[in-house]
Design a protein around this motif. Structure first.
Motif, PDB file in Angstrom:
ATOM      1  N   UNK A   1       0.837  -1.205   0.000  1.00 30.53           N
ATOM      2  CA  UNK A   1       0.000   0.000   0.000  1.00 30.53           C
ATOM      3  C   UNK A   1       0.872   1.254   0.000  1.00 30.53           C
ATOM      4  N   UNK A   2       1.630   1.492  -1.074  1.00 26.97           N
ATOM      5  CA  UNK A   2       2.528   2.669  -1.088  1.00 26.97           C
ATOM      6  C   UNK A   2       1.782   3.992  -0.964  1.00 26.97           C
ATOM      7  N   UNK A   3       0.618   4.112  -1.580  1.00 31.93           N
ATOM      8  CA  UNK A   3      -0.109   5.379  -1.514  1.00 31.93           C
ATOM      9  C   UNK A   3      -0.680   5.619  -0.122  1.00 31.93           C
ATOM     10  N   UNK A   4      -1.138   4.548   0.531  1.00 29.86           N
ATOM     11  CA  UNK A   4      -1.646   4.695   1.894  1.00 29.86           C
ATOM     12  C   UNK A   4      -0.526   5.114   2.845  1.00 29.86           C
ATOM     13  N   UNK A   5       0.664   4.549   2.652  1.00 31.86           N
ATOM     14  CA  UNK A   5       1.793   4.914   3.493  1.00 31.86           C
ATOM     15  C   UNK A   5       2.214   6.364   3.254  1.00 31.86           C
ATOM     16  N   UNK A   6       2.177   6.797   1.995  1.00 35.23           N
ATOM     17  CA  UNK A   6       2.473   8.206   1.699  1.00 35.23           C
ATOM     18  C   UNK A   6       1.420   9.122   2.295  1.00 35.23           C
ATOM     19  N   UNK A   7       0.166   8.699   2.241  1.00 37.53           N
ATOM     20  CA  UNK A   7      -0.933   9.501   2.786  1.00 37.53           C
ATOM     21  C   UNK A   7      -0.736   9.739   4.286  1.00 37.53           C
ATOM     22  N   UNK A   8      -0.275   8.731   5.008  1.00 42.51           N
ATOM     23  CA  UNK A   8      -0.018   8.894   6.439  1.00 42.51           C
ATOM     24  C   UNK A   8       1.064   9.945   6.668  1.00 42.51           C
ATOM     25  N   UNK A   9       2.130   9.890   5.854  1.00 43.00           N
ATOM     26  CA  UNK A   9       3.222  10.855   6.002  1.00 43.00           C
ATOM     27  C   UNK A   9       2.747  12.276   5.720  1.00 43.00           C
ATOM     28  N   UNK A  10       2.020  12.470   4.612  1.00 41.82           N
ATOM     29  CA  UNK A  10       1.535  13.813   4.275  1.00 41.82           C
ATOM     30  C   UNK A  10       0.557  14.326   5.337  1.00 41.82           C
ATOM     31  N   UNK A  11      -0.215  13.414   5.913  1.00 41.08           N
ATOM     32  CA  UNK A  11      -1.150  13.821   6.969  1.00 41.08           C
ATOM     33  C   UNK A  11      -0.397  14.321   8.198  1.00 41.08           C
ATOM     34  N   UNK A  12       0.730  13.671   8.521  1.00 41.46           N
ATOM     35  CA  UNK A  12       1.550  14.130   9.651  1.00 41.46           C
ATOM     36  C   UNK A  12       2.145  15.509   9.353  1.00 41.46           C
ATOM     37  N   UNK A  13       2.616  15.703   8.121  1.00 40.77           N
ATOM     38  CA  UNK A  13       3.143  17.018   7.742  1.00 40.77           C
ATOM     39  C   UNK A  13       2.050  18.079   7.830  1.00 40.77           C
ATOM     40  N   UNK A  14       0.846  17.717   7.392  1.00 41.88           N
ATOM     41  CA  UNK A  14      -0.278  18.637   7.483  1.00 41.88           C
ATOM     42  C   UNK A  14      -0.578  18.996   8.931  1.00 41.88           C
TER      43      UNK A  14
END
Length: 348
Positions: free
Chosen positions: A34-47
């Motif tokens: 789930x590469x996109x889900x893992x990226x989504x978690x990272x961007x959410x933390x940055x947000x």
């Protein structure tokens, strides 16, 4: 300065190693891709962290002012960053590990070309030699992979995979050059906050389209949750720390330094995935570090913007200057109008 640059670059490599090892462990042990889900978690933390910081700012660098002035630029930056992450990970499904490792280096010459034209960086011969040495080290690492038997699969469609790697590497270069410009001319928090905001939106939409079924199939337990957490923290640390390193050095220097990330992942793989060890791994690490030190030993130059030509003798400014200079030599002329509308001209 060289020692500081080396240490900072290897810290980034360790963050990348953490993301690679946790992703591979999720894929091999739990069949979670789930590469996109893992990226989504990272961007959410940055947000959550950096966009919130921007929201509490006031004045010209507040969130509203930044969005009003540069919102469309950050949409393109967020799109480039999200798709670069996705394309590189997706390429592993189509092509071989060797192709990904070799073609991923295509981003370095693209990055240097963009830095030349956009950031006006000027390189010397030693910089090109250093890049060549680093790429030689990558070639040695790939050779070690082949001899160690890590090249088991030929991929389902090599052409598609190779194109994805080239596109992903080029998008990474665009993202890194933009990052260097923003952190050196604007601020680190602005870059991270805007990437977090638009990265969350873009990755969330793409996640809902392409990965919702994979997420539904995950058999959640504390080990999978822990791996996702470690991945997210490593990726968040990488994104938070990279602007600091880029501000001290440059985007090209950082990308050369993190070439060792694959080697750290291999060393962890010796214990976690039972890879075969090869002495070429040590040799490739030494070659990459030699090239990296060579690159950092001579700072790059920045071309000065072209100076505006000075006005000629017929220019308005020069003409006005001549009038002022000749004012004391020219008789003053006084014009008066009488009621009978006759004109009287007198000179002093």
């Amino acid at each position: 300065h060289i020692l500081k640059t080396i240490i900072l670059g290897q810290m980034l490599s360790l963050f990348i190693c953490g993301t690679a090892v946790t992703s591979q462990y999720l894929a091999e042990q739990y069949q979670v891709n789930t590469p996109m889900f893992q990226s989504f978690i990272n961007y959410s933390l940055l947000l959550l962290v950096y966009t919130t910081m921007l929201a509490f700012r006031t004045g010209s660098d507040s969130l509203w002012q930044i969005l009003k002035q540069r919102w469309w630029k950050y949409i393109f930056l967020g799109l480039a960053d999200v798709e670069a992450n996705y394309m590189i990970v997706k390429a592993y499904q189509y092509t071989t590990l060797t192709s990904v490792q070799l073609l991923d280096c295509f981003g370095i010459p693209v990055l240097m070309a963009l830095s030349w034209f956009i950031l006006r960086a000027r390189y010397r011969l030693i910089h090109f030699l250093a890049v060549a040495v680093c790429l030689l080290g990558v070639g040695t690492m790939v050779g070690a992979d082949i001899l160690a038997g890590r090249q088991d699969s030929e991929g389902s469609d090599v052409v598609i995979g190779d194109v994805l790697v080239l596109l992903g590497a080029s998008l990474y270069a665009i993202s890194n050059v933009s990052e260097e410009y923003i952190v050196k001319n604007l601020s680190r928090v602005e870059f991270l906050g805007m990437v977090g905001l638009f990265g969350t939106i873009i990755s969330g939409l793409q996640l809902a389209i392409v990965e919702h079924r994979e997420i539904m199939r995950i058999q959640w337990n504390w080990k999978i949750a822990l791996l996702f957490t470690v991945f997210a923290l490593c990726m968040f640390g990488l994104y938070s720390f990279m602007p600091v390193v880029i501000k001290v050095t440059s985007a090209t220097s950082v990308n050369l330094g993190i070439l060792t990330a694959d080697l750290y992942s291999l060393f962890f793989g010796l214990f976690l995935f039972f890879y075969k060890f090869s002495g070429l791994y040590i040799l490739s690490f030494v070659i990459i570090m030699v090239g990296f030190i060579l690159y950092c030993s001579t700072p790059t130059q920045t071309a000065e913007p072209t100076a505006l030509p000075q006005p000629g003798s017929t220019g308005l400014d020069n003409a006005a200057l001549k009038l002022d200079e000749n004012d004391s030599e020219t008789p003053a002329v006084t014009v008066q109008f009488t009621r009978e509308e006759t004109v009287v001209v007198s000179t002093d």
